[in-house]
Design an enzyme around this catalytic site. Structure first.
Site, mmCIF file in Angstrom:
data_model
loop_
_atom_site.group_PDB
_atom_site.id
_atom_site.type_symbol
_atom_site.label_atom_id
_atom_site.label_comp_id
_atom_site.label_asym_id
_atom_site.label_seq_id
_atom_site.Cartn_x
_atom_site.Cartn_y
_atom_site.Cartn_z
ATOM 1 C CG HIS A 116 -50.520 2.186 -30.965
ATOM 2 N ND1 HIS A 116 -51.779 2.625 -30.619
ATOM 3 C CD2 HIS A 116 -49.666 2.774 -30.099
ATOM 4 C CE1 HIS A 116 -51.691 3.453 -29.595
ATOM 5 N NE2 HIS A 116 -50.414 3.559 -29.248
ATOM 6 C CB ALA A 150 -29.832 -0.900 -19.787
ATOM 7 N NE ARG A 178 -21.526 -14.316 -21.258
ATOM 8 C CZ ARG A 178 -21.081 -13.079 -21.401
ATOM 9 N NH1 ARG A 178 -21.819 -12.067 -20.967
ATOM 10 N NH2 ARG A 178 -19.917 -12.834 -21.978
#
Length: 249
Positions: free
Chosen positions: A137, A184, A207
């Site tokens: 948006h 996650a 990393r």
């Protein structure tokens, strides 16, 4: 308790077990029959769906299939959204808009929204509830509701061999290299180099792989030991049973 009441309770329990078993058998039949494959595409007409690819039932929102290509041996979980275009029944031209390479896995409840080009490389695995979109948006005009303003669109490219963790969001314009790990819940935009691990919102590299030094910072756990070549499933089950016997002794 009177005998007839015990008998009634036993019959009722038996009926409930029988009904529960019947429901589960019916649902497994529905899941198997409702799955979409190259041989049984149902009402979906993808531009291409490769051998061994399976969309689990129930499917999520799917439209724009003539502009969607699915490679071979993809695993697409339940309630996964796959869309090409802003809305159904648009003519998007001659080019493919959404491409999944061979061996792509999309976990349950994930969404891939391709209003412009989205390409997911082969052997990329996505956990459940991943959101990949080429559209966001805009809010340039402070006087207009955000949802009524024309969105911004940028192509998304995800390289081969990536792992995208549960609940991650891949934003328009993202370009992920090869074998990238997305933690996650991460929110990814921009370019991510090959062999990098990104985390956070917005995501940053935490990393990376150096050809001379290896992983930097170094991994905190040793590499897993792979199963030796030639080991059969029966042998693995026998080892598991042996471990149980040793634990009990």
């Amino acid at each position: 308790m009177p005998k007839n009441r015990n008998t009634f309770s036993s019959v009722t329990a038996w009926r409930r077990r029988a009904l529960s078993g019947a429901v589960h058998r019916c649902w497994r039949w529905v899941q198997k029959t409702g799955a979409v494959t190259a041989v049984h595409p149902g009402g979906l007409r993808f531009r291409r769906i490769g051998e061994g690819t399976r969309l689990a039932f129930p499917q999520g929102t799917v439209f724009g299939e003539p502009w969607i290509e699915l490679g071979a041996h993809c695993v697409i979980g339940e309630q996964v959204t796959l869309t090409a275009g802003l809305m159904p029944d648009l003519d998007l031209g001659s080019d493919t808009v959404l491409t999944l390479g061979d061996g792509v896995v999309l976990g349950r409840g994930s969404h891939v929204v391709a209003d412009t080009t989205v390409t997911i490389g082969p052997d990329t695995y996505c956990g459940p509830y991943v959101y990949i979109t080429s559209t966001n948006h805009s809010y340039d005009d402070p006087q207009q509701p955000v949802g009524k303003q024309w969105p911004r669109m940028e192509p998304v490219t995800i390289g081969p061999g990536c792992w995208i963790g549960t609940g991650a969001v891949i934003l328009p314009g993202a370009r992920l290299g090869r074998n990238v790990v997305v933690a996650a819940g991460a929110v990814v935009r921009g370019e991510v180099p090959d062999h990098a691990v990104v985390a956070g919102a917005p995501a940053r590299v935490v990393r990376s792989w150096d050809p001379g030094k290896g992983w930097q910072p170094p991994l905190r756990t040793p590499a897993p030991v792979p199963i030796p070549a030639g080991v059969t499933p029966e042998q693995l089950l026998a080892v598991a049973e042996l471990d149980e016997i040793l634990d009990e002794s």
